[in-house]
Design an enzyme around this catalytic site. Structure first.
Site, PDB file in Angstrom:
ATOM      1  N   HIS A  18      10.429   3.466  -1.368  1.00 43.53           N
ATOM      2  CA  HIS A  18      10.974   2.290  -2.060  1.00 43.53           C
ATOM      3  C   HIS A  18      12.417   2.536  -2.515  1.00 43.53           C
ATOM      4  O   HIS A  18      13.274   1.665  -2.356  1.00 43.53           O
ATOM      5  CB  HIS A  18      10.153   1.963  -3.318  1.00 43.53           C
ATOM      6  CG  HIS A  18       8.754   1.484  -3.059  1.00 43.53           C
ATOM      7  ND1 HIS A  18       7.656   2.086  -3.615  1.00 43.53           N
ATOM      8  CD2 HIS A  18       8.279   0.440  -2.338  1.00 43.53           C
ATOM      9  CE1 HIS A  18       6.552   1.447  -3.254  1.00 43.53           C
ATOM     10  NE2 HIS A  18       6.905   0.441  -2.474  1.00 43.53           N
ATOM     11  N   LYS A  42      -5.630  -6.778  -6.942  1.00 47.10           N
ATOM     12  CA  LYS A  42      -5.386  -5.547  -6.165  1.00 47.10           C
ATOM     13  C   LYS A  42      -5.866  -4.299  -6.905  1.00 47.10           C
ATOM     14  O   LYS A  42      -5.766  -3.202  -6.374  1.00 47.10           O
ATOM     15  CB  LYS A  42      -3.882  -5.409  -5.865  1.00 47.10           C
ATOM     16  CG  LYS A  42      -3.435  -6.147  -4.604  1.00 47.10           C
ATOM     17  CD  LYS A  42      -2.169  -5.547  -4.044  1.00 47.10           C
ATOM     18  CE  LYS A  42      -1.910  -6.001  -2.615  1.00 47.10           C
ATOM     19  NZ  LYS A  42      -0.681  -5.408  -2.059  1.00 47.10           N
ATOM     20  N   ARG A  95       8.248  -0.240   7.688  1.00 42.60           N
ATOM     21  CA  ARG A  95       7.859   1.030   8.283  1.00 42.60           C
ATOM     22  C   ARG A  95       7.384   0.768   9.703  1.00 42.60           C
ATOM     23  O   ARG A  95       6.929  -0.336  10.005  1.00 42.60           O
ATOM     24  CB  ARG A  95       6.733   1.679   7.469  1.00 42.60           C
ATOM     25  CG  ARG A  95       7.209   2.328   6.186  1.00 42.60           C
ATOM     26  CD  ARG A  95       6.091   2.563   5.220  1.00 42.60           C
ATOM     27  NE  ARG A  95       5.536   1.286   4.775  1.00 42.60           N
ATOM     28  CZ  ARG A  95       4.709   1.149   3.745  1.00 42.60           C
ATOM     29  NH1 ARG A  95       4.318   2.200   3.080  1.00 42.60           N
ATOM     30  NH2 ARG A  95       4.257  -0.035   3.398  1.00 42.60           N
ATOM     31  N   SER A 133       2.374   3.943  -1.250  1.00 44.46           N
ATOM     32  CA  SER A 133       1.839   4.164  -2.596  1.00 44.46           C
ATOM     33  C   SER A 133       0.350   4.545  -2.535  1.00 44.46           C
ATOM     34  O   SER A 133      -0.097   5.444  -3.247  1.00 44.46           O
ATOM     35  CB  SER A 133       2.011   2.911  -3.450  1.00 44.46           C
ATOM     36  OG  SER A 133       3.362   2.572  -3.566  1.00 44.46           O
TER      37      SER A 133
HETATM   38  P1  ADP Z   1       3.295  -4.830  -1.154  1.00 47.98           P
HETATM   39  O1  ADP Z   1       1.935  -4.808  -1.785  1.00 47.98           O
HETATM   40  O2  ADP Z   1       4.059  -6.102  -1.415  1.00 47.98           O
HETATM   41  O3  ADP Z   1       3.344  -4.408   0.281  1.00 47.98           O
HETATM   42  P2  ADP Z   1       4.514  -2.272  -1.733  1.00 47.98           P
HETATM   43  O4  ADP Z   1       4.904  -1.720  -3.066  1.00 47.98           O
HETATM   44  O5  ADP Z   1       3.502  -1.536  -0.944  1.00 47.98           O
HETATM   45  O6  ADP Z   1       4.101  -3.756  -2.023  1.00 47.98           O
HETATM   46  O7  ADP Z   1       5.819  -2.424  -0.836  1.00 47.98           O
HETATM   47  C1  ADP Z   1       6.928  -3.171  -1.235  1.00 47.98           C
HETATM   48  C2  ADP Z   1       7.943  -3.206  -0.120  1.00 47.98           C
HETATM   49  O8  ADP Z   1       8.460  -1.894   0.126  1.00 47.98           O
HETATM   50  C3  ADP Z   1       7.365  -3.665   1.228  1.00 47.98           C
HETATM   51  O9  ADP Z   1       8.367  -4.380   1.924  1.00 47.98           O
HETATM   52  C4  ADP Z   1       7.055  -2.390   1.932  1.00 47.98           C
HETATM   53  O10 ADP Z   1       7.078  -2.558   3.336  1.00 47.98           O
HETATM   54  C5  ADP Z   1       8.198  -1.530   1.464  1.00 47.98           C
HETATM   55  N1  ADP Z   1       7.871  -0.109   1.527  1.00 47.98           N
HETATM   56  C6  ADP Z   1       6.833   0.522   0.953  1.00 47.98           C
HETATM   57  N2  ADP Z   1       6.856   1.837   1.241  1.00 47.98           N
HETATM   58  C7  ADP Z   1       7.951   2.041   2.030  1.00 47.98           C
HETATM   59  C8  ADP Z   1       8.523   3.174   2.683  1.00 47.98           C
HETATM   60  N3  ADP Z   1       7.959   4.387   2.621  1.00 47.98           N
HETATM   61  N4  ADP Z   1       9.647   2.983   3.396  1.00 47.98           N
HETATM   62  C9  ADP Z   1      10.187   1.751   3.480  1.00 47.98           C
HETATM   63  N5  ADP Z   1       9.703   0.643   2.924  1.00 47.98           N
HETATM   64  C10 ADP Z   1       8.594   0.784   2.200  1.00 47.98           C
END
Ligand code: ADP
Length: 164
Positions: A18, A42, A95, A133
């Site tokens: 992130h 969630k 990703r 996460s």
């Molecule tokens: P959501 O539940 O909305 O997917 P996340 O916190 O998992 O929330 O992800 C928020 C954003 O950050 C999404 O666009 C996700 O693709 C991106 N993201 C999460 N992890 C990574 C990572 N390791 N590299 C790049 N983008 C990421």
């Protein structure tokens, strides 16, 4: 470098994947509002307040200039939130493979709902493209070392949650 983008997500917790997106996003946008989705269905590990604190600590660790990152939370439709904040752009990270179909669907739905708001994707940093996460929580729960995958203040909070 212009305009305001909303970077929405669960951030449960924020990872270096992130922060890499945030770092790249700040090259393109004057201000980024990191918006924590308040979605109890969630069953998050961290409360919205805890997630916002960890994002603030991560932004401080990154040395972000004052005023360029704001941390907020929202519920309801993302496009309505973005519009209410005067943002024309939704920022998302991508990703390899795993995110593509879901993100394509979301971006198209959001465009259908609100054509004046664009979704902009930034490719995941290759050092973190496997970092999610959910996986970080699972590894920490099982006693694995996630220090290099999360901002400095996150690991002690994970350990505390799992009583490690
Ligand atoms: P959501 O539940 O909305 O997917 P996340 O916190 O998992 O929330 O992800 C928020 C954003 O950050 C999404 O666009 C996700 O693709 C991106 N993201 C999460 N992890 C990574 C990572 N390791 N590299 C790049 N983008 C990421």
């Amino acid at each position: 470098m212009r305009g305001v983008a909303v970077y929405p997500g669960s951030f449960d917790p924020i990872t270096k994947g992130h922060t890499a997106i945030l770092h790249s996003g700040l090259v393109a946008f004057e201000k980024i509002i990191v918006a924590v989705l308040n979605n109890e269905s969630k069953q998050p590990l961290f409360s919205v307040a805890e997630r916002m604190e960890m994002i603030a600590e991560a932004a401080e660790e990154m040395g972000v200039e004052p005023g360029r990152v704001e941390i907020d939370s929202f519920d309801g439709l993302l496009v309505n939130y973005a519009r209410s904040r005067g943002a024309r752009v939704i920022l998302r990270g991508l990703r390899a493979v795993a995110d593509f179909e879901y993100e394509l669907q979301m971006a198209n739905m959001n465009r259908h709902l609100t054509p004046e708001i664009e979704t902009v994707f930034i490719m995941a940093d290759d050092a973190y493209f496997y970092v999610a996460s959910t996986l970080v929580k699972e590894v920490a729960r099982l006693g694995g070392d996630v220090a290099e995958l999360v901002p400095a203040s996150v690991q002690p909070r994970l350990l505390a949650k799992f009583d490690k």
